[in-house]
Every structure is written in C-alpha cells, then in structure tokens.
Design an enzyme around this catalytic site. Structure first.
Site, PDB file in Angstrom:
ATOM      1  N   HIS B  80       0.844  -1.199   0.000  1.00  0.00           N
ATOM      2  CA  HIS B  80       0.000   0.000   0.000  1.00  0.00           C
ATOM      3  C   HIS B  80       0.879   1.248   0.000  1.00  0.00           C
ATOM      4  O   HIS B  80       0.663   2.171  -0.791  1.00  0.00           O
ATOM      5  CB  HIS B  80      -0.926  -0.015   1.224  1.00  0.00           C
ATOM      6  CG  HIS B  80      -1.560   1.307   1.544  1.00  0.00           C
ATOM      7  ND1 HIS B  80      -2.596   1.829   0.791  1.00  0.00           N
ATOM      8  CD2 HIS B  80      -1.314   2.217   2.517  1.00  0.00           C
ATOM      9  CE1 HIS B  80      -2.956   3.001   1.300  1.00  0.00           C
ATOM     10  NE2 HIS B  80      -2.190   3.265   2.353  1.00  0.00           N
ATOM     11  N   ASP B 109       6.917  23.010 -24.953  1.00  0.00           N
ATOM     12  CA  ASP B 109       6.970  21.638 -24.423  1.00  0.00           C
ATOM     13  C   ASP B 109       8.083  21.591 -23.390  1.00  0.00           C
ATOM     14  O   ASP B 109       8.780  22.579 -23.180  1.00  0.00           O
ATOM     15  CB  ASP B 109       7.259  20.624 -25.560  1.00  0.00           C
ATOM     16  CG  ASP B 109       6.741  19.223 -25.195  1.00  0.00           C
ATOM     17  OD1 ASP B 109       6.785  18.866 -24.010  1.00  0.00           O
ATOM     18  OD2 ASP B 109       6.296  18.501 -26.106  1.00  0.00           O
ATOM     19  N   TRP B 145       7.549  -0.457   3.956  1.00  0.00           N
ATOM     20  CA  TRP B 145       8.082   0.238   2.769  1.00  0.00           C
ATOM     21  C   TRP B 145       9.460   0.809   3.050  1.00  0.00           C
ATOM     22  O   TRP B 145      10.207   1.116   2.127  1.00  0.00           O
ATOM     23  CB  TRP B 145       7.131   1.338   2.316  1.00  0.00           C
ATOM     24  CG  TRP B 145       7.262   2.632   3.070  1.00  0.00           C
ATOM     25  CD1 TRP B 145       6.716   2.917   4.285  1.00  0.00           C
ATOM     26  CD2 TRP B 145       7.973   3.812   2.661  1.00  0.00           C
ATOM     27  NE1 TRP B 145       7.047   4.189   4.665  1.00  0.00           N
ATOM     28  CE2 TRP B 145       7.812   4.775   3.689  1.00  0.00           C
ATOM     29  CE3 TRP B 145       8.723   4.160   1.541  1.00  0.00           C
ATOM     30  CZ2 TRP B 145       8.384   6.040   3.622  1.00  0.00           C
ATOM     31  CZ3 TRP B 145       9.286   5.426   1.487  1.00  0.00           C
ATOM     32  CH2 TRP B 145       9.117   6.351   2.514  1.00  0.00           C
ATOM     33  N   SER B 172      12.762   6.891 -13.294  1.00  0.00           N
ATOM     34  CA  SER B 172      11.647   7.657 -13.836  1.00  0.00           C
ATOM     35  C   SER B 172      11.543   9.020 -13.158  1.00  0.00           C
ATOM     36  O   SER B 172      11.423  10.054 -13.832  1.00  0.00           O
ATOM     37  CB  SER B 172      10.346   6.867 -13.647  1.00  0.00           C
ATOM     38  OG  SER B 172       9.245   7.687 -13.902  1.00  0.00           O
ATOM     39  N   SER B 173      11.623   9.044 -11.834  1.00  0.00           N
ATOM     40  CA  SER B 173      11.509  10.318 -11.109  1.00  0.00           C
ATOM     41  C   SER B 173      12.641  11.260 -11.474  1.00  0.00           C
ATOM     42  O   SER B 173      12.439  12.458 -11.646  1.00  0.00           O
ATOM     43  CB  SER B 173      11.551  10.080  -9.602  1.00  0.00           C
ATOM     44  OG  SER B 173      10.506   9.262  -9.210  1.00  0.00           O
ATOM     45  N   HIS B 256      13.363  11.732   4.307  1.00  0.00           N
ATOM     46  CA  HIS B 256      12.738  12.973   4.734  1.00  0.00           C
ATOM     47  C   HIS B 256      12.565  13.970   3.602  1.00  0.00           C
ATOM     48  O   HIS B 256      11.460  14.484   3.423  1.00  0.00           O
ATOM     49  CB  HIS B 256      13.372  13.593   5.970  1.00  0.00           C
ATOM     50  CG  HIS B 256      12.350  14.483   6.611  1.00  0.00           C
ATOM     51  ND1 HIS B 256      11.330  14.000   7.379  1.00  0.00           N
ATOM     52  CD2 HIS B 256      12.093  15.799   6.456  1.00  0.00           C
ATOM     53  CE1 HIS B 256      10.513  14.986   7.692  1.00  0.00           C
ATOM     54  NE2 HIS B 256      10.957  16.089   7.155  1.00  0.00           N
ATOM     55  N   GLU B 258      12.076  13.134   0.713  1.00  0.00           N
ATOM     56  CA  GLU B 258      11.006  12.498  -0.058  1.00  0.00           C
ATOM     57  C   GLU B 258       9.625  12.960   0.407  1.00  0.00           C
ATOM     58  O   GLU B 258       8.738  13.217  -0.406  1.00  0.00           O
ATOM     59  CB  GLU B 258      11.123  10.969   0.056  1.00  0.00           C
ATOM     60  CG  GLU B 258       9.905  10.193  -0.392  1.00  0.00           C
ATOM     61  CD  GLU B 258       9.669  10.209  -1.890  1.00  0.00           C
ATOM     62  OE1 GLU B 258      10.591  10.610  -2.629  1.00  0.00           O
ATOM     63  OE2 GLU B 258       8.559   9.846  -2.311  1.00  0.00           O
ATOM     64  N   TYR B 260       8.854  15.766   1.591  1.00  0.00           N
ATOM     65  CA  TYR B 260       8.605  17.123   1.084  1.00  0.00           C
ATOM     66  C   TYR B 260       8.421  17.115  -0.423  1.00  0.00           C
ATOM     67  O   TYR B 260       7.741  17.988  -0.966  1.00  0.00           O
ATOM     68  CB  TYR B 260       9.724  18.070   1.521  1.00  0.00           C
ATOM     69  CG  TYR B 260       9.694  18.278   3.012  1.00  0.00           C
ATOM     70  CD1 TYR B 260       8.473  18.324   3.666  1.00  0.00           C
ATOM     71  CD2 TYR B 260      10.835  18.389   3.765  1.00  0.00           C
ATOM     72  CE1 TYR B 260       8.390  18.476   5.032  1.00  0.00           C
ATOM     73  CE2 TYR B 260      10.767  18.547   5.137  1.00  0.00           C
ATOM     74  CZ  TYR B 260       9.545  18.584   5.764  1.00  0.00           C
ATOM     75  OH  TYR B 260       9.482  18.736   7.115  1.00  0.00           O
ATOM     76  N   SER B 271      -1.397  27.532  -3.488  1.00  0.00           N
ATOM     77  CA  SER B 271      -1.052  28.942  -3.671  1.00  0.00           C
ATOM     78  C   SER B 271      -1.577  29.483  -4.995  1.00  0.00           C
ATOM     79  O   SER B 271      -1.601  30.689  -5.202  1.00  0.00           O
ATOM     80  CB  SER B 271       0.470  29.128  -3.623  1.00  0.00           C
ATOM     81  OG  SER B 271       0.986  28.632  -2.417  1.00  0.00           O
ATOM     82  N   HIS B 305      15.013  12.229  12.995  1.00  0.00           N
ATOM     83  CA  HIS B 305      13.831  12.257  13.863  1.00  0.00           C
ATOM     84  C   HIS B 305      12.922  11.062  13.580  1.00  0.00           C
ATOM     85  O   HIS B 305      11.969  10.831  14.306  1.00  0.00           O
ATOM     86  CB  HIS B 305      13.071  13.583  13.763  1.00  0.00           C
ATOM     87  CG  HIS B 305      12.418  13.846  12.448  1.00  0.00           C
ATOM     88  ND1 HIS B 305      12.327  15.098  11.897  1.00  0.00           N
ATOM     89  CD2 HIS B 305      11.801  13.026  11.564  1.00  0.00           C
ATOM     90  CE1 HIS B 305      11.685  15.027  10.741  1.00  0.00           C
ATOM     91  NE2 HIS B 305      11.356  13.788  10.516  1.00  0.00           N
ATOM     92  N   HIS B 306      13.212  10.317  12.511  1.00  0.00           N
ATOM     93  CA  HIS B 306      12.461   9.082  12.256  1.00  0.00           C
ATOM     94  C   HIS B 306      13.009   7.927  13.096  1.00  0.00           C
ATOM     95  O   HIS B 306      12.447   6.842  13.073  1.00  0.00           O
ATOM     96  CB  HIS B 306      12.552   8.699  10.782  1.00  0.00           C
ATOM     97  CG  HIS B 306      11.905   9.692   9.876  1.00  0.00           C
ATOM     98  ND1 HIS B 306      10.585   9.608   9.491  1.00  0.00           N
ATOM     99  CD2 HIS B 306      12.387  10.808   9.291  1.00  0.00           C
ATOM    100  CE1 HIS B 306      10.285  10.622   8.698  1.00  0.00           C
ATOM    101  NE2 HIS B 306      11.363  11.370   8.558  1.00  0.00           N
ATOM    102  N   THR B 331       6.851  26.728   7.414  1.00  0.00           N
ATOM    103  CA  THR B 331       5.538  26.172   7.120  1.00  0.00           C
ATOM    104  C   THR B 331       4.443  27.084   7.664  1.00  0.00           C
ATOM    105  O   THR B 331       3.421  27.320   7.010  1.00  0.00           O
ATOM    106  CB  THR B 331       5.405  24.759   7.729  1.00  0.00           C
ATOM    107  OG1 THR B 331       6.574  24.013   7.407  1.00  0.00           O
ATOM    108  CG2 THR B 331       4.203  24.039   7.170  1.00  0.00           C
ATOM    109  N   LYS B 334       3.809  29.940   5.420  1.00  0.00           N
ATOM    110  CA  LYS B 334       2.938  29.588   4.290  1.00  0.00           C
ATOM    111  C   LYS B 334       1.476  29.604   4.711  1.00  0.00           C
ATOM    112  O   LYS B 334       0.618  30.183   4.032  1.00  0.00           O
ATOM    113  CB  LYS B 334       3.311  28.222   3.739  1.00  0.00           C
ATOM    114  CG  LYS B 334       4.614  28.243   2.983  1.00  0.00           C
ATOM    115  CD  LYS B 334       4.910  26.900   2.384  1.00  0.00           C
ATOM    116  CE  LYS B 334       5.740  27.061   1.146  1.00  0.00           C
ATOM    117  NZ  LYS B 334       5.098  27.789   0.073  1.00  0.00           N
ATOM    118  N   ARG B 453       1.362   0.134  15.030  1.00  0.00           N
ATOM    119  CA  ARG B 453       1.097   0.060  13.590  1.00  0.00           C
ATOM    120  C   ARG B 453       1.649  -1.266  13.055  1.00  0.00           C
ATOM    121  O   ARG B 453       2.435  -1.945  13.707  1.00  0.00           O
ATOM    122  CB  ARG B 453       1.729   1.249  12.868  1.00  0.00           C
ATOM    123  CG  ARG B 453       3.234   1.335  13.008  1.00  0.00           C
ATOM    124  CD  ARG B 453       3.787   2.634  12.469  1.00  0.00           C
ATOM    125  NE  ARG B 453       3.785   2.679  11.004  1.00  0.00           N
ATOM    126  CZ  ARG B 453       4.720   3.305  10.276  1.00  0.00           C
ATOM    127  NH1 ARG B 453       5.712   3.934  10.883  1.00  0.00           N
ATOM    128  NH2 ARG B 453       4.664   3.333   8.980  1.00  0.00           N
TER     129      ARG B 453
END
Lengths: 181, 552
Positions: B80, B109, B145, B172-173, B256, B258, B260, B271, B305-306, B331, B334, B453
């Site tokens: 998932h 293009d 994951w 790809s990314s 991390h 990732e 963002y 925005s 922090h993870h 943040t 924003k 979890r």
C-alpha cells in the site's frame, strides 16, 4: 533563452551520479564518525593494548552480560555469570559457553554491543571470542574466555554497563572465503 | 485529459495533430499527452493502493484475525505504501507538472520530450515488477516500505523484484525532475524572471532539485541491500562488520526530503487556487518562495527524527529535535500567507477552492501532530504507533491527495474544454472531508493509547476507534467514484457536456495558461508569448497588485 538545455541536462545527470556515489560515501563516513566519537555502542573488534593503569578501588561498576543467538537458531549460549562487579583499571576474566546443538558443523561470529553508548570506548578487551570466527563441530561445546577492563576514564555517571553478544551463523560466508584462499 | 475529441481545433492549426490509435500514446512526446498518461496511471495506482488499504481496514474492523493471514496483512501495509507513494502521489504531481509547467512559463513543451516519454513508460514496468510479487512464492515484500534490514533481507523471491522496481521508479523520477529543472531554467517566456514565476512552477523547481539529490541515494541504499543478500557484502550485516542502523540513516536521508517531494507541489497548487477564488493576489509571494526553499534545505538535516528510539547520543537527539521544530517556521509562514490571501477577499467556494481550504485546515492538523512527534521524549511513546499513522496520513491524504484533486477540478475545464458538475463536485468534497477525518482522527487516540502500527490484531480496548476508522476508509474510497465519473465525463463528454468555455475559465484566475483557448490546443506557445502585467499580478502582491482583485 541563451543557455544550452542539453548541456544543462548532462550536468544534472552528473549530479545524479554524484549523489549515487554520496550514498555509498555515507558508509565510511558513518563508520568514521562512530569511531571518532565512540557512538552507537560499537566496540573495538581487535585486542586492546592495556598498559599499566592505576586501579580505582574506590569505584565499583556492575558489568552485565547479555547473550543472544540470531535468527532463532537452537544453539546454547550463555555467560558463566549474569553480572560482575568491577573496579575500573583492573583486568577481569569471564567465561562464556556456547554449544552447537545442530547435527552439522558450523562457523559462527559473535558481534558485541555496549550500552550506554558512551561506555563503549572505555571497555577494553585483550581477549575475546568475538575477534575471530568460531568453528563448532556438530554437538561441540566451547568455553570462551573474555578478558576485559573498564578504563578509569569511564564517565562518572555510569554505574552499570551492559555488554551484549549476538552469535550469527556465518558458515556459508566462511566456506566461500576458505575456498577462495 | 482526452485529446481525441480535440482534433477539430487542430484542423486549422499549422501543426500536425496527434497520431491515431494506441501508438499515439506509446510514441507521444507531447507534454499534454504525457501529463494525461501520468495522471491516468496515478489514478489507477490510487485505486490499487486504495484496495490494499481496504484489506487493512477490513482486517482491523474488529480485533482478532478475520479475513487475512498476518503475513498477507504485512504485505498489504508494505505494498500500500509503495504503490501510493511511488505510483500514486509522485506520478500525479509529475503529470500536473507536465501539463501545467510549460503552459505557465510560456514554452511549447518540456526541454527533453523524448526523455519525458521514456520516464513515463518506465513506470508501468516498475509497477508490473512490484505488483507481480503478489503472486510469487513467499508473497510480496512484507517488511515495511522502509525496507529495514535485517527484516527485509528475509523477503523471498520477491526481493530482487522489489529492488529493481525501486530502481526503475527512481530513474523515472530523476528523468522527470531533470526535465523540469532544465525546462524552467532555460525556456521561460521573455519577461518571466524567476521571481515572477507562478508558485506552482517555483515549488516544482525546488521539488525537482530534491528529487535529483535524494533519489540516487535511495538507489544506492537498495543496491547495498541487494549486494548484502546475494553478493556477500556486509553493508548492513552485523556478523560481517556492518550496521543495520546505518541503513536507517541512509534511508531517511532520502526519506525525509522524499516527504517534502510529496508536499511542496501541493503548496504550489494551493497557492494558485486560493488567490483565484479569493480574487486577490497571493499574499507574500517572495516569502512563499523563500519559505519553500527553507523547507527544502531543512529537509536534509532532520532525517534522524524518524529514528529517535534507535539509541542515539543525547546531543544527536537534541539537534534533530530542534532542527525538526524549526521547520514549523517556514511552514507557518505559508499557512499564514494563505489565510492572509483570503483576508477581505471576495471569496466563492467552487469545488477546487473547497479542496484547497480543506487542505489548509487538515494539513495544518497533520503539521501539529508532526510537531508533537518532533519532541524526542514523547516520541518514545508515539514511535511506531497509530499516532504516527494518523500524522502522516493527515499530511498525505487531506494534504497531498486533496491538492491533487483540487488541481484536477481547477484545470480540467482548461484541459478538456468542459466544466465538471459543480453539485457533484461539492458532494465529493464534503463526503471526502467527512470520511477522511472519520478514518484518521480516531487513529490519534488509538495510537496515544498504545496501538501499534503494522500489526493485524489489537487489544479489545481499541475496537471502537478502529470500527469508526474502517467505516471512514470504506466511505472515503466509495466517494472517490463520484470524482472519477465527474472527471471522465469531462474527458469524454458524457451526460451531454459540451465544450465552449472561455479561455479564462475562472474569472479570478491569472497566468499564461488562461490566455490559451479551452480546451488547450495540442500545441501551445510555439512562439513565446508576451508576458503582460495583468498575468503577473496573479502571483505578485507587489507593484499595484494590491488592487489586483479588482481586475476581474
């Protein structure tokens, strides 16, 4: 606009390759940082040289032993005593016992870990079964001494040090290396 | 989205229209075609990943084991996440960038159209590899994951498929990101300086840099896993002198930034939409740009922090705690800018605006729970509980996914020339907003009370919250079909929906994309447009733009 998109893209491809390399560079970087600051509970895996150190008899620290066999293997592995009270600066010997309860020969490697993390670099071992692979015949029991001392520079707040060993089965890897040499 | 009904517009075009049949989509190098492909691919993956989450929620409806075995449950949580992150959210944002970035900066293009085609067509193969593992001996990857060793090394035949799928997704990314950077920095229309670009372009530029910086690191980390398992290396194998904790450091150095990557484009979308429906210029344009750049920079120095519970020195825990809390500052800038944009605006609440407002409110809730998690001592309680699950789903579903939905509603009239059904759009919003809160809000409480979890069973005391959560999940999934039908109806002209919208579909909208006809012709801005002051006021609160809302 005036710049060349193709060259710009190639530069970014180079950055990509560089970052791939950076990922690999993190490995030695991490090990260097861990060594330099003695963090992560990593202990030296070679024999320490112990000069003449003043024994601090005024201070007693409890050293506890934890033994684990990785991957749920049925081997027996224990320390002869659960803990020992030591004076910093003095050498002690503690025996560990391991039995290969499986019906075939095997090669095992013990990996040490120390908690709290800042005690790790103050634990010096002159002899340890974790310095080398250990070969066990089928059903063999081994007595393995560990000779260690805590140096007197151990941070003052530490009154209890846990030394943990985990045995890993490395038979396949050891066989390959033997064939190679 | 669909172009086969736009041929009429090209009959009087100097350029060739699209090819006919399936080969058009396989060979296309057109940014609009590829944007469409990316979006359809992403929604297919959202559907598959959504089905997996329903397996999880069905199993967790009541305690005990009902429908699936624990092994399969673990495969579902792992797959998932991989499908939603790499197959859903990221390709959806790349699809939006494909469609909108060239039209927003006034070029014909992307800079590297063939690379663009290649980047997209890697994805079906990547997810073919990944999803095929569901049918293998030993099942799909089930170690989470995050692929932590040594657990992930116990994956069966699926393991190399997992690694190569991640490699392909990364390639790809990266191709997409390089394309976006080169396009934005080299192909803007004359007069569009960097600090006049629409914010969606800005946020994507910064996102693309993040992708280029961290996707290769992930590729390196999974390559090390591969060699550890099959080629006798010991990067993370303790018995060979490696360290499993090292993987966590490398992974989260990627991981991390990732997260963002999955939220900065959402900031850009919100925005864009809020000024349109508040009929005012975006408040604090420059500060928005700098805040985005600050968040991107900070994302590189907060990774640990993870892993507060992994056993770090106190100094490390303190550093990562404070650095993480620092992210709340840009943040917060924003969020306050969005609120200030609405202040005294002539607001209307069309569906894109509803989703954008839902984003601001619900994303902020996710931000607050993130602040709680940043506090090291309490993280020891929250770590690996449903509180974490609630936190990151709040920033990803009513955060990133709501922004994608808002973007599709906002631009679908420009893409297809047909307006979506406003009534059903609003129904979709309210059902989504209610059910998503029903799904994830109770998980905060279950987590704080100690529910772990990634476990298929739980203590009976958590039953009530889980029942509510499962009802919410099924409701949210069902509600998305309203959206799909509404959007497909615009693509294919169902229910007698006719084309014939003005170029500026929303009267409060500004930007170059609203100066081309609706639907947007197959080729736009073959000749660079003249960027007028009126379009720039869309994104600027400087000059005389404070009166910008009167332009409409």
């Amino acid at each position: 606009m005036n710049s060349n998109p193709r060259r710009h893209a190639l530069r970014l491809v180079l950055v990509t390759a560089g970052m791939f390399g950076f990922g690999y560079a993190l490995v030695p970087l991490y090990n260097m940082l861990c060594d330099a600051f003695g963090i992560n509970g990593k202990v030296a895996t070679t024999a320490a040289r112990v000069g003449t150190v003043e024994v601090d008899r005024s201070r007693t620290v409890t050293v506890e032993f934890v033994t684990t066999v990785n991957g749920g293997r049925p081997w027996k592995f224990r320390a002869e005593q659960a803990s020992i009270d030591v004076h910093p600066g003095q050498l002690y010997t503690v025996n560990f016992y391991a039995t290969n309860t499986e019906g075939h020969d095997l090669v095992a490697q013990a990996v040490p870990q120390v908690a709290p993390w800042d005690a790790a670099k103050h634990l010096r071992k002159t002899e340890c079964f974790c310095f080398n692979n250990q070969t066990f015949k089928a059903g063999e029991e081994k007595r393995m001494p560990v000779v260690f001392m805590l140096d007197p520079e151990l941070p003052a707040y530490v009154d209890r040090v846990t030394l943990s060993y985990t045995f890993f089965d490395v038979t396949d890897v050891a066989m390959q290396q033997n064939r190679g040499t | 989205m669909a172009h086969h009904d736009t041929h009429a517009d090209h009959a009087h075009d100097d350029h060739h229209g699209p090819e006919k049949g399936i080969m058009r989509w396989i060979k296309t190098t057109n940014h609009k075609d590829l944007g469409t492909l990316y979006l359809f691919f992403a929604f297919t993956m959202f559907f598959i990943g959504g089905l997996m989450s329903l397996v999880i929620r069905a199993e967790l409806f009541v305690p005990g084991l009902q429908f699936v075995q624990p092994e399969f449950f673990n495969q579902m949580t792992t797959m998932h996440a991989l499908v939603m992150i790499f197959g859903g959210v990221m390709p959806a944002f790349v699809g939006l960038a494909n469609w909108m970035v060239p039209m927003m900066i006034g070029c014909s293009d992307l800079a590297l159209p063939r690379v663009n085609n290649w980047g997209f067509w890697i994805l079906p193969f990547a997810f073919g590899l990944l999803l095929s593992t569901l049918f293998m001996d030993g099942g799909a990857p089930a170690g989470g994951w995050t692929m932590y060793p040594p657990l992930v090394l116990q994956t069966g035949e699926a393991f190399p498929f997992l690694i190569f799928a991640v490699h392909l997704m990364g390639i790809s990314s990266i191709t997409g990101a390089i394309n976006v950077v080169v396009t934005i920095l080299n192909m803007r229309a004359p007069g569009m300086t960097l600090l006049k670009m629409p914010l969606f372009v800005w946020t994507w530029l910064i996102t693309a840099y993040l992708l280029i910086a961290v996707m290769p690191v992930l590729a390196g980390a999974v390559t090390m896993l591969l060699t550890d398992k099959y080629f006798g290396t010991s990067f993370f194998t303790a018995s060979g002198g490696g360290d499993p904790v090292l993987f966590q450091h490398i992974f989260w150095f990627f991981g991390h930034p990732e997260v963002y990557i999955m939220i900065l484009p959402a900031f850009g979308i919100v925005s864009t939409i809020i000024p349109t429906f508040a009929r005012k210029a975006l408040f604090g344009y420059d500060s928005m740009v700098y805040a985005t750049a600050s968040i991107a920079f900070l994302s590189f120095i907060v990774w640990a922090h993870h892993m507060f519970t992994v056993g770090m020195p106190l100094a490390g825990e303190l550093f990562f705690m404070f650095a993480t809390m620092l992210i709340a500052v840009p943040t917060g800038v924003k969020v306050f800018n969005w609120v200030a944009t609405m202040w005294k605006g002539s607001m209307t609440f069309e569906t894109p605006m509803l989703f954008a407002l839902g984003f601001v409110f619900l994303f902020t809730i996710g931000g607050f729970s993130g602040l709680m998690l940043a506090i090291t001592p309490v993280d020891f309680q929250y770590h690996d509980t449903y509180f974490v699950v609630a936190h990151f789903h709040y920033v990803l579903v009513p955060g990133a996914v709501f922004s994608i939905i808002a973007a599709v509603y906002y631009w679908i009239p420009k893409w297809t020339g047909r307006m979506y059904n406003e009534f059903w759009g609003k129904v979709h919003f309210w059902l989504s907003a209610i059910f998503i809160n029903l799904t994830f809000f109770p998980q905060h409480f279950a987590g704080l009370a100690g529910m772990q979890r990634r476990v298929p069973d739980y203590a009976v005391q958590f039953t009530d919250w889980n029942v509510i959560s499962s009802i919410g999940a099924f409701g949210f999934f069902a509600a998305q079909f309203i959206f799909i039908i509404n959007i497909l109806a615009c693509c294919y002209g169902w229910f007698g929906r006719k084309q014939g919208l003005p170029a500026r579909v929303w009267e409060g909208a500004h930007g170059l994309e609203w100066t081309v006809p609706s639907p947007a012709p197959y080729h736009t801005f073959e000749d660079p447009p003249q960027v007028t002051e009126a379009e720039l006021t869309a994104v600027h609160d400087k000059t005389d733009a404070l009166d910008g809302h009167k332009l409409a």
